[in-house]
Motif scaffolding. Sequence first.
Motif, short mmCIF file in Angstrom:
data_model
loop_
_atom_site.label_atom_id
_atom_site.label_comp_id
_atom_site.label_asym_id
_atom_site.label_seq_id
_atom_site.Cartn_x
_atom_site.Cartn_y
_atom_site.Cartn_z
N ARG A 97 0.84 -1.21 0.00
CA ARG A 97 0.00 0.00 0.00
C ARG A 97 0.88 1.26 0.00
O ARG A 97 1.85 1.34 0.77
CB ARG A 97 -0.91 0.01 1.23
CG ARG A 97 -2.01 -1.04 1.16
CD ARG A 97 -2.83 -1.10 2.43
NE ARG A 97 -3.70 -2.28 2.42
CZ ARG A 97 -4.28 -2.80 3.49
NH1 ARG A 97 -4.10 -2.22 4.69
NH2 ARG A 97 -5.03 -3.87 3.40
N PRO A 98 0.54 2.23 -0.83
CA PRO A 98 1.31 3.49 -0.82
C PRO A 98 0.96 4.31 0.42
O PRO A 98 0.05 3.96 1.18
CB PRO A 98 0.82 4.19 -2.09
CG PRO A 98 -0.58 3.68 -2.27
CD PRO A 98 -0.57 2.25 -1.78
N THR A 99 1.66 5.39 0.61
CA THR A 99 1.33 6.32 1.68
C THR A 99 0.28 7.31 1.18
O THR A 99 0.05 7.45 -0.03
CB THR A 99 2.57 7.10 2.14
OG1 THR A 99 3.04 7.89 1.05
CG2 THR A 99 3.67 6.15 2.60
N ALA A 100 -0.34 8.00 2.12
CA ALA A 100 -1.30 9.05 1.75
C ALA A 100 -0.61 10.13 0.93
O ALA A 100 -1.20 10.70 0.00
CB ALA A 100 -1.94 9.64 3.00
N ALA A 101 0.66 10.44 1.25
CA ALA A 101 1.40 11.46 0.51
C ALA A 101 1.61 11.04 -0.94
O ALA A 101 1.52 11.86 -1.86
CB ALA A 101 2.74 11.73 1.19
N GLU A 102 1.89 9.73 -1.19
CA GLU A 102 2.08 9.25 -2.55
C GLU A 102 0.78 9.35 -3.34
O GLU A 102 0.79 9.74 -4.53
CB GLU A 102 2.56 7.80 -2.53
CG GLU A 102 3.99 7.64 -2.06
CD GLU A 102 4.39 6.18 -1.96
OE1 GLU A 102 5.36 5.77 -2.66
OE2 GLU A 102 3.75 5.43 -1.19
N LEU A 103 -0.34 9.04 -2.71
CA LEU A 103 -1.63 9.18 -3.39
C LEU A 103 -1.92 10.64 -3.71
O LEU A 103 -2.39 10.97 -4.81
CB LEU A 103 -2.75 8.61 -2.51
CG LEU A 103 -2.82 7.08 -2.44
CD1 LEU A 103 -3.75 6.63 -1.33
CD2 LEU A 103 -3.28 6.50 -3.78
N ARG A 104 -1.64 11.52 -2.76
CA ARG A 104 -1.87 12.96 -3.00
C ARG A 104 -0.99 13.46 -4.14
O ARG A 104 -1.47 14.20 -5.02
CB ARG A 104 -1.59 13.73 -1.71
CG ARG A 104 -1.93 15.22 -1.78
CD ARG A 104 -0.72 16.08 -2.09
NE ARG A 104 0.37 15.81 -1.19
CZ ARG A 104 1.63 16.15 -1.44
NH1 ARG A 104 1.94 16.75 -2.59
NH2 ARG A 104 2.59 15.89 -0.59
N GLU A 105 0.28 13.07 -4.17
CA GLU A 105 1.18 13.54 -5.23
C GLU A 105 0.68 13.10 -6.60
O GLU A 105 0.69 13.89 -7.56
CB GLU A 105 2.59 12.98 -4.98
CG GLU A 105 3.30 13.63 -3.80
CD GLU A 105 4.59 12.92 -3.46
OE1 GLU A 105 4.93 11.93 -4.17
OE2 GLU A 105 5.26 13.33 -2.50
N TYR A 106 0.24 11.85 -6.73
CA TYR A 106 -0.26 11.40 -8.03
C TYR A 106 -1.50 12.17 -8.44
O TYR A 106 -1.63 12.62 -9.59
CB TYR A 106 -0.57 9.90 -8.01
CG TYR A 106 -1.41 9.51 -9.20
CD1 TYR A 106 -0.85 9.41 -10.47
CD2 TYR A 106 -2.80 9.33 -9.08
CE1 TYR A 106 -1.63 9.11 -11.58
CE2 TYR A 106 -3.58 9.03 -10.19
CZ TYR A 106 -2.99 8.94 -11.44
OH TYR A 106 -3.76 8.67 -12.54
N LEU A 107 -2.46 12.29 -7.53
CA LEU A 107 -3.73 12.94 -7.87
C LEU A 107 -3.52 14.39 -8.28
O LEU A 107 -4.19 14.89 -9.20
CB LEU A 107 -4.68 12.84 -6.69
CG LEU A 107 -5.19 11.41 -6.39
CD1 LEU A 107 -5.87 11.37 -5.02
CD2 LEU A 107 -6.15 10.94 -7.48
N VAL A 108 -2.61 15.09 -7.62
CA VAL A 108 -2.34 16.48 -7.99
C VAL A 108 -1.74 16.55 -9.39
O VAL A 108 -2.13 17.37 -10.22
CB VAL A 108 -1.41 17.13 -6.95
CG1 VAL A 108 -0.90 18.49 -7.45
CG2 VAL A 108 -2.12 17.31 -5.62
N ARG A 109 -0.78 15.66 -9.67
CA ARG A 109 -0.19 15.63 -11.02
C ARG A 109 -1.26 15.34 -12.08
O ARG A 109 -1.27 15.93 -13.16
CB ARG A 109 0.91 14.57 -11.11
CG ARG A 109 2.19 14.91 -10.39
CD ARG A 109 3.35 14.06 -10.92
NE ARG A 109 3.02 12.64 -11.05
CZ ARG A 109 3.17 11.73 -10.09
NH1 ARG A 109 3.62 12.11 -8.90
NH2 ARG A 109 2.86 10.47 -10.31
N ARG A 110 -2.15 14.42 -11.75
CA ARG A 110 -3.18 14.04 -12.71
C ARG A 110 -4.15 15.19 -12.97
O ARG A 110 -4.56 15.43 -14.12
CB ARG A 110 -3.94 12.82 -12.20
CG ARG A 110 -4.93 12.23 -13.19
CD ARG A 110 -4.23 11.77 -14.46
NE ARG A 110 -5.18 11.22 -15.43
CZ ARG A 110 -4.91 11.06 -16.72
NH1 ARG A 110 -3.71 11.39 -17.20
NH2 ARG A 110 -5.81 10.55 -17.53
N VAL A 111 -4.49 15.91 -11.93
CA VAL A 111 -5.36 17.08 -12.10
C VAL A 111 -4.70 18.09 -13.03
O VAL A 111 -5.32 18.60 -13.98
CB VAL A 111 -5.70 17.72 -10.75
CG1 VAL A 111 -6.35 19.09 -10.95
CG2 VAL A 111 -6.64 16.83 -9.95
#
Length: 506
Positions: free
Chosen positions: A290-304
Motif C-alpha cells: 500500500r502506498p502512503t497518503a502522501a504518494e496518493l496525494r502527489e499522483y492525484l495532484v499531477r493528474r489534475v
Amino acid sequence: MITIDVDALGIPPGTKPFADGAVGALFYVPNPVPGLEGRTLVFKQAKPQTDLPTGLDRTQVLAQMRDVVAMRDAMTIAEVADLDDVTVWPLAVVRDGGNDDGILLDLIAPEFFVATKPSNGLAGKALFELQFLCTSAGYLDKMGISQSVTGDFVMRLAMAARLAYAIEIVHRHPVVFGDLHAKNAVAATQPFARVLLMDCDSVAELSDSGRVQLHGPCFTPPEIAAKQQKLQDQKTDVYKLGLCIIRILSPGKGGTQQTDPVNPTAIPGLLDHEGITLLRRAAGHARSERPTAAELREYLVRRVYSLVTLPELTSATLSHRVALRGSDIFVRWEQQYGTEVRIFGAGGWLLDGIDPGRHAAGYPIKPPTAGPIDVEVWNKHGPSRRVRAGYLDYYELPTLDIAAQLRGIPRPVISDLPALDAGAFQALQPYPVAIGPDVNLAYPALALDYPATPHGLAPGAPAEAVERAQHRANAAIDQTVGTAMKRLTRVLRGRLDKAPNKGDPK
C-alpha cells in the motif's frame, strides 16, 4: 489544555441536539469560551453507555477525547494551522460535576453545506458529505440537491486529492485516524475544492495498545475482517482512503461498494495506468504494497494538472510606487486562461471579481493602507501563482491650520485707539473744510453745471454720429470742471495772503 464546565456553555436545560453521531450528540454553544474567543463552537457530548455501539466503553471514549485535545496542544502553531485547515479537531474538554462529559469543536463553515428540497419534505440544508459524490444523479434529484454542487469530473479528482492531503496531514504525527468513510468527511467545491475530516475524537496514538476504533459500512480492512490483527494503523487508514477515492470517481448505483478503480461506474479517462495501479495497491490485501497518503496525494495532484489548463500570471506591476493618499493606483498584469483577477493588499484587504476580459491591461485601486500589493488569476480549476506587483507607499498633504500658523506671531496691542462709530461716516461733509484760529477757509460747495449727455439722436443713428456727440459732451465737461478748479485756487490763495503772520511756530 482548555477545560470548561458544561454549565458555563449557556446551553438551556432540555435543549435537544441538532445532530447525532455514533458516540456523541451535538449542541450549539451560546456563550464565549475563554481561550477560544471569536470561534463559533459546538459541544459534542458523549452518549450514555447504553446508547454506545457494542464494544465501546464510555470511560474509554472520554479518555480518548481528552487525548486528542492534548495532541493538538502539543503541536506547533504551524502544525495546528495545517490541521485546522483539513479537520474538525477537538479544541477543549467539557466537564460535568468534575467528570469529563465531552469536547468542544468548531462549527462547520457554511460553504460545506448544500441546499436541499426533497420531493416529500421541506427545503433545508445538509452537510455536503463525500457520499453525495458516490451516488447517482437520480438520488441527488430525489434529495433536491443540484448536481452542479458536485462540480465536473476533474473537480472529483481535486477533492480526492484534498482527501488524501488531509490524511497525509494527520499521518505526519504518530497517530491513526481510524473511522474514515464517505460520510465522515465533508466537501466544498466553491470557491475551490476543500475537504474536512470529521469525528476526529476517535483519532488515537499508535502507541495506545488499548485503542478501540470503528469501521464504516463496507470499509472494514481485510486484515481486520480476517482477524489477522485487531488494532488499526496508518496502513488501514490508507486502505479506507483508497476505497473513498475509488468511490468518489465511480458515481452511480452500487458506487458506495466499489473496490476496484476499473469498474462499470468508473468515469473514463480520469485515471491513467499509473493511477489505476496505485489505487489497486491502496485497496489491496497486501499491506506492505500500500502506498502512503502522501504518494496518493502527489499522483492525484499531477493528474489534475495534466487534465486542466490553469491560469498563468506572467507579470504584475504598479503604475506608481509612491502616491498621494486617495489617488488611483493602476495595477497592470499579463495573464492567460484566467476568468477572474484578485488583488491583495496589507491587512487582509482584497479586491476580487475583476474580469480580465473587460480589464485586459489592469485595474485602478485605492488600498486603505500602504504595503505590498499581490495579484492572483483564477479560473474554474484554481489559481495561478501569486505575483508581487510592488510595494505601495502613501504620502500625505499637511493639513492647513491657520490658527496654528499664526499662534506664534506677535500682534500689537493699541489700547488708546478709539473705535470708529459707523454713524461718523454719515456726519462727514461732502467737500473739504479747513478751519484755523485765524483762517476761515469755509467755502460753499461749488455748483458744477455739467452739460447734459448728448441726446436727441434718432434710434439707430450711425455709430460715427454717436461717437462725435459723446466726444463733444466729454470736452464740455472737462472745460467746466477745469474752470471751477481755477476759481477755487484763486479764492484759497487770496484768503491765505490776508492771514496775519504771527511768526514761526514753537
